[in-house]
Write a protein that holds these residues in place. Structure first.
Motif, PDB file in Angstrom:
ATOM      1  N   ALA A 137      40.505  41.856  39.783  1.00 52.10           N
ATOM      2  CA  ALA A 137      40.660  42.948  40.746  1.00 52.10           C
ATOM      3  C   ALA A 137      39.531  43.960  40.592  1.00 52.10           C
ATOM      4  CB  ALA A 137      42.015  43.629  40.546  1.00 52.10           C
ATOM      5  N   ARG A 138      39.128  44.214  39.348  1.00 54.71           N
ATOM      6  CA  ARG A 138      38.023  45.147  39.123  1.00 54.71           C
ATOM      7  C   ARG A 138      36.720  44.590  39.696  1.00 54.71           C
ATOM      8  NH1 ARG A 138      37.458  49.673  35.289  1.00 54.71           N
ATOM      9  NH2 ARG A 138      35.355  50.440  35.705  1.00 54.71           N
ATOM     10  N   GLY A 141      43.525  35.847  37.550  1.00 55.25           N
ATOM     11  CA  GLY A 141      44.207  37.028  38.069  1.00 55.25           C
ATOM     12  C   GLY A 141      44.539  36.972  39.535  1.00 55.25           C
ATOM     13  N   TYR A 142      44.433  35.799  40.161  1.00 57.80           N
ATOM     14  CA  TYR A 142      44.777  35.623  41.568  1.00 57.80           C
ATOM     15  C   TYR A 142      46.174  35.021  41.651  1.00 57.80           C
ATOM     16  CZ  TYR A 142      44.845  33.089  46.072  1.00 57.80           C
ATOM     17  OH  TYR A 142      45.193  32.568  47.296  1.00 57.80           O
ATOM     18  N   ASP A 143      47.087  35.687  42.365  1.00 62.60           N
ATOM     19  CA  ASP A 143      48.470  35.236  42.469  1.00 62.60           C
ATOM     20  C   ASP A 143      48.830  35.062  43.942  1.00 62.60           C
ATOM     21  OD1 ASP A 143      51.196  34.778  42.353  1.00 62.60           O
ATOM     22  OD2 ASP A 143      51.523  36.200  40.723  1.00 62.60           O
ATOM     23  N   ARG A 169      36.711  45.182  43.366  1.00 60.49           N
ATOM     24  CA  ARG A 169      36.365  46.583  43.654  1.00 60.49           C
ATOM     25  C   ARG A 169      34.887  46.845  43.394  1.00 60.49           C
ATOM     26  NH1 ARG A 169      36.944  51.250  40.160  1.00 60.49           N
ATOM     27  NH2 ARG A 169      38.309  50.068  38.756  1.00 60.49           N
ATOM     28  N   VAL A 176      47.042  38.707  46.009  1.00 58.29           N
ATOM     29  CA  VAL A 176      47.222  39.696  44.957  1.00 58.29           C
ATOM     30  C   VAL A 176      46.219  39.370  43.860  1.00 58.29           C
ATOM     31  CG1 VAL A 176      48.731  40.524  43.123  1.00 58.29           C
ATOM     32  CG2 VAL A 176      49.654  40.162  45.421  1.00 58.29           C
ATOM     33  N   LEU A 177      45.370  40.334  43.512  1.00 64.58           N
ATOM     34  CA  LEU A 177      44.406  40.193  42.427  1.00 64.58           C
ATOM     35  C   LEU A 177      44.776  41.196  41.342  1.00 64.58           C
ATOM     36  CD1 LEU A 177      41.064  40.056  44.471  1.00 64.58           C
ATOM     37  CD2 LEU A 177      42.573  38.161  43.863  1.00 64.58           C
ATOM     38  N   SER A 178      44.578  40.827  40.095  1.00 63.01           N
ATOM     39  CA  SER A 178      44.919  41.749  39.014  1.00 63.01           C
ATOM     40  C   SER A 178      43.901  41.656  37.883  1.00 63.01           C
ATOM     41  CB  SER A 178      46.323  41.445  38.479  1.00 63.01           C
ATOM     42  OG  SER A 178      46.380  40.128  37.963  1.00 63.01           O
ATOM     43  N   GLY A 179      43.917  42.677  37.020  1.00 57.66           N
ATOM     44  CA  GLY A 179      43.049  42.696  35.850  1.00 57.66           C
ATOM     45  C   GLY A 179      41.568  42.734  36.195  1.00 57.66           C
ATOM     46  N   ARG A 219      43.114  33.250  31.632  1.00 57.63           N
ATOM     47  CA  ARG A 219      44.269  33.758  30.910  1.00 57.63           C
ATOM     48  C   ARG A 219      44.935  32.606  30.145  1.00 57.63           C
ATOM     49  NH1 ARG A 219      47.041  37.862  35.341  1.00 57.63           N
ATOM     50  NH2 ARG A 219      45.309  39.343  35.429  1.00 57.63           N
TER      51      ARG A 219
END
Length: 425
Positions: free
Chosen positions: A171-172, A149-151, A175, A165-168, A425
């Motif tokens: 990213a959680r 999830g790192y872009d 946080r 940018v972190l996602s999914g 992924r």
């Protein structure tokens, strides 16, 4: 910030202390300006005294009808009207010159700080935890994160280099780390604080970022600075105050974004999440008396270590040498976490005792309740508890599996909504 009186009183000791930080005889320039200042002040005091005396003499001469003497004295007063403002301006200018010289000098190192030019002279104090072993070649975090999830490319298109940018679930996890660290420090007695991310120049001066390190800061068009660490906002909460010692220590913590230009770091850690222009960090700041400072330093280090222990991350503690300490520090301990992908320990927290260096720059004075006057300046300490991005890096590298998945430390499970493992992924 240093006290000019300490330079006047024992210049050799002042120079010897700063020689340990690679500076040669800084007192010479300071005392040369100070000598000129005191000469001007002596001349100014004499001129003011003469002006007061002339006023009386003129009145007496006129009372006697001696107009010739009165006119001569009046002419002398007119000359002093030009001389006195010039001397006052010279005094103001010389004071500012001394302040600028003192403000550019780093803090004096504590006696137990080892001498040395750079990180090669730092002293390892202890090691904790067991280094993980793998039956495969462990990857560095950026290779792992790219499938989790790192872009980096999206971040570069949006903002340029050194952003993420972190996602999914990744990213959680980012946080969750910040929330866990903040909750942990609050439960340990630190007062959660929400602070400004933009500060005035005088606040950045108070903690030592200005004037020497302005190039490391991001500045806005209205003459404010984005904080490089919540230390700036938290420490300045006592700026220009008189703090009663029975209210101390004051232990503050905040989770904030931090912004650094990374001037001078060209070519270092250009990939991944180690060195970024924008990152999050839980900061610890203690405002205390001189008598409390030693115990506060040990306590702050222990609170940062507790996070690493709870996350099951192996680390070591270093006492930094004179050549590797920050500008405002008298003594600094670094915590370095083990990164198996790099086969190296890397800094994850730096915990510093600043003595009264920042207190003097902020004019934050100390008072004993019931006694008249103040008794010097507050002592300040600051440290990371911890840097979120670097802790995320350590979790990825230490908890990776051969298939590219990453186990999430159990203490973070309550923050992860049932996710216990990051899957590629």
């Amino acid at each position: 910030m240093h006290d000019i009186r300490s330079v006047r009183t024992d210049a050799p000791a002042f120079d010897a202390a700063l020689a340990r930080r690679g500076l040669a005889n800084p007192s010479e320039a300071i005392l040369a300006v100070d000598t000129r200042l005191r000469e001007v002040q002596t001349e100014l005091q004499a001129a003011l005294a003469r002006r007061n005396s002339l006023s009386k003499d003129i009145g007496q001469a006129r009372a006697k009808g001696d107009s010739e003497t009165a006119d001569a004295l009046t002419a002398e007063v007119a000359a002093l009207k030009t001389q006195v403002p010039a001397l006052e301006e010279a005094e103001r200018s010389l004071k500012l010159e001394i302040e600028a010289l003192l403000a550019a000098l780093p803090n004096l190192p504590a006696d137990d700080v080892p001498d040395g030019p750079d990180e090669t002279a730092n002293v390892e104090v202890s090691r904790h935890g067991t280094l993980p072993s793998f039956d495969f070649a462990p990857l560095e975090h950026d290779h792992l994160a790219a499938r989790l999830g790192y872009d980096a490319e999206a971040a570069a298109k949006i903002a340029g280099a050194r952003f993420a940018v972190l996602s999914g679930p990744l990213a959680r996890l980012h946080r969750a780390l910040g929330q866990f660290m903040l909750d942990h420090q609050v439960s340990a007695g630190w007062q959660e604080t929400a602070v400004p991310l933009l500060v005035r120049p005088e606040a950045a001066f108070g903690t030592g970022q200005l004037p020497k390190f302005e190039e490391d800061l991001f500045k806005t068009s209205d003459d404010r600075y984005l904080i490089p660490t919540a230390e700036v906002s938290l420490t300045n909460l006592v700026r220009e105050q008189i703090v009663e010692d029975d209210s101390l220590p004051l232990r503050l913590t905040a989770l904030t974004p931090c912004f650094r230009s990374e001037a001078g770091s060209a070519g270092r850690d250009t990939r991944g999440l180690i060195r970024q222009h924008q990152f999050e960090k839980v900061e610890l700041v203690s405002i205390c008396t001189p008598e409390q400072a030693e115990a506060e330093h040990a306590h702050m280090v222990a609170c940062a270590e507790a996070i690493l222990t709870a996350l099951g991350l192996p680390y070591r503690k270093l006492l930094l040498c004179t050549g590797d300490m920050g500008f405002s520090a008298r003594r600094t301990f670094d915590l370095e976490v083990w990164l198996p992908g790099q086969n190296a320990y890397r800094e994850i927290s730096s915990i510093s005792w600043c003595g009264d260096f920042q207190g003097r720059r902020m004019n934050a004075r100390l008072k004993t309740r019931g006694e008249k006057g103040t008794r010097g300046f507050v002592h300040t300490l600051n440290g990371s508890g911890l840097a979120v991005g670097r802790t995320l890096v350590a979790i990825l590298e230490n908890n990776q599996a051969a298939d590219g998945s990453v186990a999430i430390p159990p203490v973070l499970h309550p923050y992860m909504a049932g996710i216990t493992r990051l899957e590629p992924r």
